[in-house]
Design a protein around this motif. Structure first.
Motif, PDB file in Angstrom:
ATOM      1  N   ALA A  89       0.904  -1.359   0.099  1.00  0.00           N
ATOM      2  CA  ALA A  89      -0.202   0.097  -0.129  1.00  0.00           C
ATOM      3  C   ALA A  89       0.852   1.117  -0.150  1.00  0.00           C
ATOM      4  CB  ALA A  89      -0.936  -0.070   1.058  1.00  0.00           C
ATOM      5  N   SER A  90       2.052   1.073   0.396  1.00  0.00           N
ATOM      6  CA  SER A  90       2.915   2.286   0.556  1.00  0.00           C
ATOM      7  C   SER A  90       3.350   2.365  -1.062  1.00  0.00           C
ATOM      8  CB  SER A  90       4.341   1.994   1.170  1.00  0.00           C
ATOM      9  OG  SER A  90       3.642   1.613   2.527  1.00  0.00           O
ATOM     10  N   ARG A  91       3.939   3.914  -1.351  1.00  0.00           N
ATOM     11  CA  ARG A  91       4.706   4.105  -2.461  1.00  0.00           C
ATOM     12  C   ARG A  91       6.108   3.559  -2.427  1.00  0.00           C
ATOM     13  NH1 ARG A  91       3.144  10.421  -2.219  1.00  0.00           N
ATOM     14  NH2 ARG A  91       3.135   9.962   0.058  1.00  0.00           N
ATOM     15  N   ALA A  92       6.707   3.375  -3.386  1.00  0.00           N
ATOM     16  CA  ALA A  92       7.926   2.532  -3.631  1.00  0.00           C
ATOM     17  C   ALA A  92       8.975   3.242  -2.612  1.00  0.00           C
ATOM     18  CB  ALA A  92       8.552   2.746  -5.158  1.00  0.00           C
ATOM     19  N   LYS A  93       8.786   4.491  -2.533  1.00  0.00           N
ATOM     20  CA  LYS A  93       9.818   5.317  -1.648  1.00  0.00           C
ATOM     21  C   LYS A  93       9.756   4.911  -0.123  1.00  0.00           C
ATOM     22  CE  LYS A  93       7.270   9.776  -1.481  1.00  0.00           C
ATOM     23  NZ  LYS A  93       7.248  11.239  -1.805  1.00  0.00           N
ATOM     24  N   VAL A 132       8.381   1.914   1.162  1.00  0.00           N
ATOM     25  CA  VAL A 132       8.116   0.608   1.351  1.00  0.00           C
ATOM     26  C   VAL A 132       8.746  -0.119   2.329  1.00  0.00           C
ATOM     27  CG1 VAL A 132       9.568  -0.312  -0.519  1.00  0.00           C
ATOM     28  CG2 VAL A 132       7.653  -1.667   0.145  1.00  0.00           C
ATOM     29  N   LEU A 133       9.999   0.183   2.559  1.00  0.00           N
ATOM     30  CA  LEU A 133      10.824  -0.783   3.446  1.00  0.00           C
ATOM     31  C   LEU A 133      10.491  -0.153   4.998  1.00  0.00           C
ATOM     32  CD1 LEU A 133      14.165  -1.601   1.747  1.00  0.00           C
ATOM     33  CD2 LEU A 133      12.251  -3.067   2.375  1.00  0.00           C
ATOM     34  N   ALA A 134      10.592   1.316   5.004  1.00  0.00           N
ATOM     35  CA  ALA A 134      10.017   1.984   5.941  1.00  0.00           C
ATOM     36  C   ALA A 134       8.718   1.376   6.641  1.00  0.00           C
ATOM     37  CB  ALA A 134       9.807   3.641   6.068  1.00  0.00           C
ATOM     38  N   ALA A 135       7.709   1.259   5.867  1.00  0.00           N
ATOM     39  CA  ALA A 135       6.648   0.562   6.478  1.00  0.00           C
ATOM     40  C   ALA A 135       6.649  -0.813   7.017  1.00  0.00           C
ATOM     41  CB  ALA A 135       5.474   0.791   5.110  1.00  0.00           C
ATOM     42  N   GLY A 161      -1.082   0.349   9.331  1.00  0.00           N
ATOM     43  CA  GLY A 161      -1.142   0.723   8.029  1.00  0.00           C
ATOM     44  C   GLY A 161      -1.859   2.099   7.739  1.00  0.00           C
ATOM     45  N   ALA A 162      -2.736   2.390   8.521  1.00  0.00           N
ATOM     46  CA  ALA A 162      -3.194   3.869   8.324  1.00  0.00           C
ATOM     47  C   ALA A 162      -2.511   5.120   8.502  1.00  0.00           C
ATOM     48  CB  ALA A 162      -4.334   3.981   9.556  1.00  0.00           C
ATOM     49  N   VAL A 163      -1.225   4.850   9.216  1.00  0.00           N
ATOM     50  CA  VAL A 163      -0.519   6.122   9.253  1.00  0.00           C
ATOM     51  C   VAL A 163       1.052   5.936   8.662  1.00  0.00           C
ATOM     52  CG1 VAL A 163      -1.172   6.221  11.823  1.00  0.00           C
ATOM     53  CG2 VAL A 163       0.782   4.855  11.375  1.00  0.00           C
ATOM     54  N   ILE A 164       0.986   5.231   7.595  1.00  0.00           N
ATOM     55  CA  ILE A 164       2.195   5.017   6.929  1.00  0.00           C
ATOM     56  C   ILE A 164       2.591   6.220   5.895  1.00  0.00           C
ATOM     57  CG2 ILE A 164       2.007   2.553   6.433  1.00  0.00           C
ATOM     58  CD1 ILE A 164       0.728   3.025   3.830  1.00  0.00           C
ATOM     59  N   GLU A 165       3.890   6.403   5.855  1.00  0.00           N
ATOM     60  CA  GLU A 165       4.759   7.439   5.078  1.00  0.00           C
ATOM     61  C   GLU A 165       4.500   8.789   5.811  1.00  0.00           C
ATOM     62  OE1 GLU A 165       4.011   5.771   0.482  1.00  0.00           O
ATOM     63  OE2 GLU A 165       2.102   6.992   1.228  1.00  0.00           O
ATOM     64  N   ARG A 166       4.069   8.946   6.773  1.00  0.00           N
ATOM     65  CA  ARG A 166       4.562  10.037   7.581  1.00  0.00           C
ATOM     66  C   ARG A 166       4.537  10.121   8.993  1.00  0.00           C
ATOM     67  NH1 ARG A 166      -1.089   8.451   6.748  1.00  0.00           N
ATOM     68  NH2 ARG A 166      -2.465  10.036   7.452  1.00  0.00           N
ATOM     69  N   ILE A 167       4.606   9.075   9.531  1.00  0.00           N
ATOM     70  CA  ILE A 167       4.605   8.982  10.870  1.00  0.00           C
ATOM     71  C   ILE A 167       5.916   8.725  11.556  1.00  0.00           C
ATOM     72  CG2 ILE A 167       4.374   6.626  11.602  1.00  0.00           C
ATOM     73  CD1 ILE A 167       2.420   7.716  14.068  1.00  0.00           C
ATOM     74  N   ARG A 168       6.620   9.294  12.724  1.00  0.00           N
ATOM     75  CA  ARG A 168       7.772   8.894  13.136  1.00  0.00           C
ATOM     76  C   ARG A 168       7.897   7.490  13.620  1.00  0.00           C
ATOM     77  NH1 ARG A 168      11.861  13.036  14.062  1.00  0.00           N
ATOM     78  NH2 ARG A 168      10.944  15.244  13.644  1.00  0.00           N
ATOM     79  N   LEU A 169       9.027   6.920  13.314  1.00  0.00           N
ATOM     80  CA  LEU A 169       8.998   5.567  14.144  1.00  0.00           C
ATOM     81  C   LEU A 169       8.720   5.405  15.555  1.00  0.00           C
ATOM     82  CD1 LEU A 169       9.538   2.382  13.523  1.00  0.00           C
ATOM     83  CD2 LEU A 169      11.992   2.910  13.268  1.00  0.00           C
ATOM     84  N   LEU A 187      -2.295  13.704  13.245  1.00  0.00           N
ATOM     85  CA  LEU A 187      -1.003  13.159  12.499  1.00  0.00           C
ATOM     86  C   LEU A 187      -1.378  14.037  11.167  1.00  0.00           C
ATOM     87  CD1 LEU A 187       1.654  11.528  11.813  1.00  0.00           C
ATOM     88  CD2 LEU A 187      -0.356   9.828  10.757  1.00  0.00           C
ATOM     89  N   GLY A 188      -2.666  14.237  10.477  1.00  0.00           N
ATOM     90  CA  GLY A 188      -2.859  14.878   9.359  1.00  0.00           C
ATOM     91  C   GLY A 188      -2.495  13.820   8.171  1.00  0.00           C
ATOM     92  N   PRO A 189      -2.981  14.431   7.095  1.00  0.00           N
ATOM     93  CA  PRO A 189      -2.787  13.654   5.786  1.00  0.00           C
ATOM     94  C   PRO A 189      -1.520  13.811   5.198  1.00  0.00           C
ATOM     95  CG  PRO A 189      -3.927  15.859   5.336  1.00  0.00           C
ATOM     96  CD  PRO A 189      -3.912  15.828   6.890  1.00  0.00           C
ATOM     97  N   ARG A 190      -1.264  12.830   4.355  1.00  0.00           N
ATOM     98  CA  ARG A 190       0.367  12.905   3.750  1.00  0.00           C
ATOM     99  C   ARG A 190       0.272  13.847   2.770  1.00  0.00           C
ATOM    100  NH1 ARG A 190      -0.609   6.914   1.165  1.00  0.00           N
ATOM    101  NH2 ARG A 190      -2.796   7.800   1.452  1.00  0.00           N
TER     102      ARG A 190
END
Length: 456
Positions: free
Chosen positions: A52-56, A58-61, A136-144, A203-206
């Motif tokens: 579901a992540s964009r390629a940039k 994917v591994l962070a997710a 999954g809901a918070v992928i691509e912008r939340i701090r680990l 968190l807000g939107p991506r």
């Protein structure tokens, strides 16, 4: 003759002892394999979120998902299991709960105790699954680090407190209101979905999800096939999850977690009928394979509260209704600026709420045990409100504090660049797939432009 009778008595006693130990071992084996199957849920979440992540990103997710599992299991050992045993009546510590403290003799190898470790393991996997729902809901912008704190709170504290109240033979929601939720639609899914909603509001939107005029951009998954396979793996794991929701009684009938008679046959009928009803509902509403599989999960969750009692066609209808409605809930949230990357609030939060409510609508009057109230619409609504609030309030409050402290979300330039480039020392696709370089439209807040560059 007396000697023969004595020998016969000894043989009977030995046979009874052997049968008793056989039943004990069979119980251990059953929950052992339920726990193993539940790990498949995490393989599914891993594939689902990375796809579901964009390629940039994917591994962070994937890293986030792996670490959530790794942190929730030990924290559940240190305090989560004790919370379940300590607080069934509310916030008063129950007598005898000290056996669940991490230094108790029961919490480790003990030849006189074949039950504690295996039940703890099943609940620990329930806990890890609950925490992963938010992932999954918070992928691509939340701090680990922010996510890991939230995952520990959800997986090892919040949901298990709700389970003590509504998924325990002495839980006050059941004792006082007859609350019935055998498959944890409310105690796992509703709580996790509500907790996730609280996070998303802060968190807000991506970046690039919404334009200045409020119109919505589709931030597309980089691999829909991977998400669909991941969702199917989650379904496989759910047979372990739901198997762990029934109590094995050696030499006697199965019971549900409240002590009412139940059968695995009922669970089999209704899990499969709810699942297929959800798929068809998702297909009717969207024609989208991602939502068809997501709605299959919604179907199971929708039927979960009453898996022990539904007439299978009713489980199918409940699941199908959930499958039709969940994408509508996701769209409703999206139009209001809530960017749930995988629809977790709709799938789990709404699905769990619908499952709890359906039990009150269609199974009111189902008798309880030990003089406790029968199932009722009132009791199910009370449980829905309590568990929803239990999830939402800490999810919102803790993420609000993190937001105020500036530690909830990654910096804007990191988000645009992609989390993999900053957080992960290896590349997901070193050959044959390109990364998307930030363009001027990124800086303007628009959709990332298709400006491919070779992966470095």
């Amino acid at each position: 003759m007396e000697q023969q009778l004595l020998e016969l008595g000894e043989k009977v006693a030995a046979l009874e002892a052997g049968a008793g130990m056989s039943n004990t071992i069979n119980m251990e084996i059953f929950y052992w394999w339920c726990t193993a199957l539940m790990i498949t849920i995490h393989a599914g979440f891993l594939a689902y979120e990375m796809g579901a992540s964009r390629a940039k990103n994917v591994l962070a997710a994937g890293t986030k998902n792996l670490l959530a599992f790794a942190f929730v299991v030990p924290t559940f050992f240190f305090f989560g299991w004790w919370i379940y045993n300590a607080f069934p009546s509310g916030f008063t510590i129950a007598e005898g709960s000290e056996v669940a403290l991490p230094w108790s003799a029961a919490m480790g190898p003990n030849l006189t105790d074949n039950a504690t470790g295996i039940f703890w393991a099943a609940f620990a996997l329930f806990a890890a699954t609950t925490a992963s729902i938010a992932s999954g809901a918070v992928i691509e912008r939340i701090r680990l680090t922010a996510f890991l704190v939230l995952a520990i709170v959800l997986g090892s504290a919040v949901w298990i407190l709700g389970a003590a109240w509504g998924w325990h033979p002495d839980g006050w929601l059941t004792v006082q209101f007859g609350f019935h939720d055998v498959g944890a639609a409310g105690c796992v899914h509703l709580i996790a979905g509500a907790f996730t909603l609280g996070i998303l509001l802060n968190l807000g939107p991506r970046h690039g999800k919404y334009n200045a005029d409020g119109s919505i951009n589709a931030l597309k998954a980089h691999s829909v096939p991977l998400t669909v396979v991941g969702l199917m793996l989650i379904i496989v794991g759910f047979f372990g999850f739901l198997g762990g929701c029934i109590i094995y009684n050696g030499g006697a009938q199965w019971t549900n977690i409240y002590g009412q008679p139940a059968t695995l046959s009922a669970f089999a009928f209704n899990t499969l009928m709810g699942f297929t009803g959800g798929i068809i509902g998702g297909w009717v509403k969207t024609r989208d394979p991602f939502w068809m599989m997501s709605c299959g999960l919604v179907g199971i969750i929708s039927a979960a509260s009453g898996l022990d009692v539904w007439y299978p066609p009713l489980a199918f209808a409940i699941g199908m209704a959930g499958g039709v409605m969940a994408p509508m809930v996701a769209l409703f949230l999206e139009k209001r600026g809530i960017d749930d990357a995988v629809g977790a609030v709709a799938v789990h939060g709404f699905g769990g709420a619908w499952g709890v409510l359906a039990m009150g609508l269609f199974a009111s009057g189902y008798p309880n045990v030990d003089g406790m109230p029968a199932v009722s619409l009132t009791g199910q609504v009370v449980g829905l409100v309590v568990l929803g609030a239990l999830g939402f309030i800490p999810g919102y409050a803790i993420s609000a504090v993190m937001k105020a402290a500036g530690v909830l979300r990654v910096p804007r330039d990191v988000e645009i660049m992609g989390l993999d480039a900053v957080e992960v020392p290896v590349e997901a696709y070193p050959e044959g797939l390109v990364r998307m370089a930030p363009s001027a439209s990124d800086e303007d807040g628009g959709m990332a432009a298709a400006k491919p560059v070779p992966a470095q």
